[in-house]
Design a protein around this motif. Structure first.
Motif, PDB file in Angstrom:
ATOM      1  N   GLN A  51       0.826  -1.218   0.000  1.00  0.00           N
ATOM      2  CA  GLN A  51       0.000   0.000   0.000  1.00  0.00           C
ATOM      3  C   GLN A  51       0.855   1.261   0.000  1.00  0.00           C
ATOM      4  O   GLN A  51       0.346   2.346  -0.291  1.00  0.00           O
ATOM      5  CB  GLN A  51      -0.941   0.007   1.211  1.00  0.00           C
ATOM      6  N   CYS A  88     -10.820  -0.065   2.978  1.00  0.00           N
ATOM      7  CA  CYS A  88      -9.393  -0.249   2.683  1.00  0.00           C
ATOM      8  C   CYS A  88      -8.802   1.129   2.415  1.00  0.00           C
ATOM      9  O   CYS A  88      -9.390   1.921   1.668  1.00  0.00           O
ATOM     10  CB  CYS A  88      -9.232  -1.143   1.448  1.00  0.00           C
ATOM     11  N   LEU A  89      -7.660   1.401   3.017  1.00  0.00           N
ATOM     12  CA  LEU A  89      -7.036   2.715   2.810  1.00  0.00           C
ATOM     13  C   LEU A  89      -6.632   2.917   1.354  1.00  0.00           C
ATOM     14  O   LEU A  89      -6.434   4.045   0.921  1.00  0.00           O
ATOM     15  CB  LEU A  89      -5.805   2.856   3.725  1.00  0.00           C
ATOM     16  N   HIS A 130      -6.986  -9.131   6.648  1.00  0.00           N
ATOM     17  CA  HIS A 130      -7.005  -8.109   5.594  1.00  0.00           C
ATOM     18  C   HIS A 130      -5.568  -7.740   5.191  1.00  0.00           C
ATOM     19  O   HIS A 130      -5.250  -7.634   3.996  1.00  0.00           O
ATOM     20  CB  HIS A 130      -7.774  -6.884   6.120  1.00  0.00           C
ATOM     21  N   HIS A 134      -3.268  -8.448   1.715  1.00  0.00           N
ATOM     22  CA  HIS A 134      -2.523  -7.448   0.915  1.00  0.00           C
ATOM     23  C   HIS A 134      -1.146  -7.984   0.522  1.00  0.00           C
ATOM     24  O   HIS A 134      -0.652  -7.692  -0.572  1.00  0.00           O
ATOM     25  CB  HIS A 134      -2.312  -6.161   1.725  1.00  0.00           C
TER      26      HIS A 134
HETATM   27 ZN    ZN Z   1      -6.609  -2.595   2.692  1.00  0.00          ZN
END
Ligand code: ZN
Ligand code: K1U
Length: 190
Positions: A51, A88-89, A130, A134
């Motif tokens: 991310q 989700c960011l 979660h 990722h």
């Molecule tokens: Zn996420």
């Protein structure tokens, strides 16, 4: 410490499988410190390396009981099932209900390179699943039915223009989510 840019849906790195961390060095610890700062600034409870554009297999989280850093995490046990809403960011303002194990046990290395086993239930278990997803290129959208996924994607198609270059640039403290009207669950659009 520095705030990192968050990659958003469409950036191919979010679909890559990460590389195991061979050695927990000061560089790795610096990356995790910056990820914690970024996660808190974004009002998140977790953040995984892809991310922030990185390929190391590591993630950070804090569901309210203090910071947790997991390096090379592996889920060794899953128990029970629970359905709850997730965001989700990397997909801001898109939400959907996801079935996950209610309890998990995870083997990992900590920030000193020491092996740890961490058990989590409820929100911590969800967050661990979660984040570990990722690290394998998987997103919560992948668990939605075709209809709900299509609805989520059409919402994202309207939002994504706000993230040029597929990057989300944070200010030092993002405004916290306002009340329940602050987001649209994908169910409401069906
Ligand atoms: Zn996420
Ligand atoms: O990885 C991420 O995108 C962070 C994400 C992780 C997550 C954990 C648990 C459920 C869903 C998503 C978030 O931090 S979402 C935002 C959040 O702050 C939050 C989510 C659930 C409960 C409370 C807060």
């Amino acid at each position: 410490m520095s705030l990192l840019e968050i990659r958003v849906l469409g950036d191919p790195i979010l679909r890559e499988v990460t590389e195991p961390v061979a050695q927990v060095t000061d560089d790795v610890r610096r990356l995790m410190d910056n990820m914690f700062e970024t996660m808190y600034a974004a009002n998140g409870v977790g953040l995984a390396a892809p991310q922030v554009g990185r390929r190391e297999r590591l993630c950070v989280m804090d569901v309210g009981d203090g910071p947790i850093a997991l390096i090379n995490p592996v889920i060794t046990l899953r128990e029970g099932r629970a359905r709850a809403e997730e965001g989700c960011l990397s997909i801001p303002d898109v939400y959907g209900e996801v079935d996950r194990a209610l309890k998990v046990s995870v083997d990992a290395l900590d920030e000193h390179g020491e092996p740890i086993t961490m058990e989590g239930t409820e929100l911590l278990a969800r967050c661990m699943q979660h984040e570990i997803d990722h690290l394998h290129g998987k997103l919560f959208l992948d668990y939605l039915s075709m209809l709900k996924r299509r609805s989520a994607m059409s919402k994202w198609d309207r939002i994504k223009k706000d993230f040029p270059g597929m990057r989300r640039v944070l200010s030092a403290q993002e405004p916290p989510e306002a009340g329940t009207d602050a987001h649209t669950d994908v169910h409401e659009e069906l």
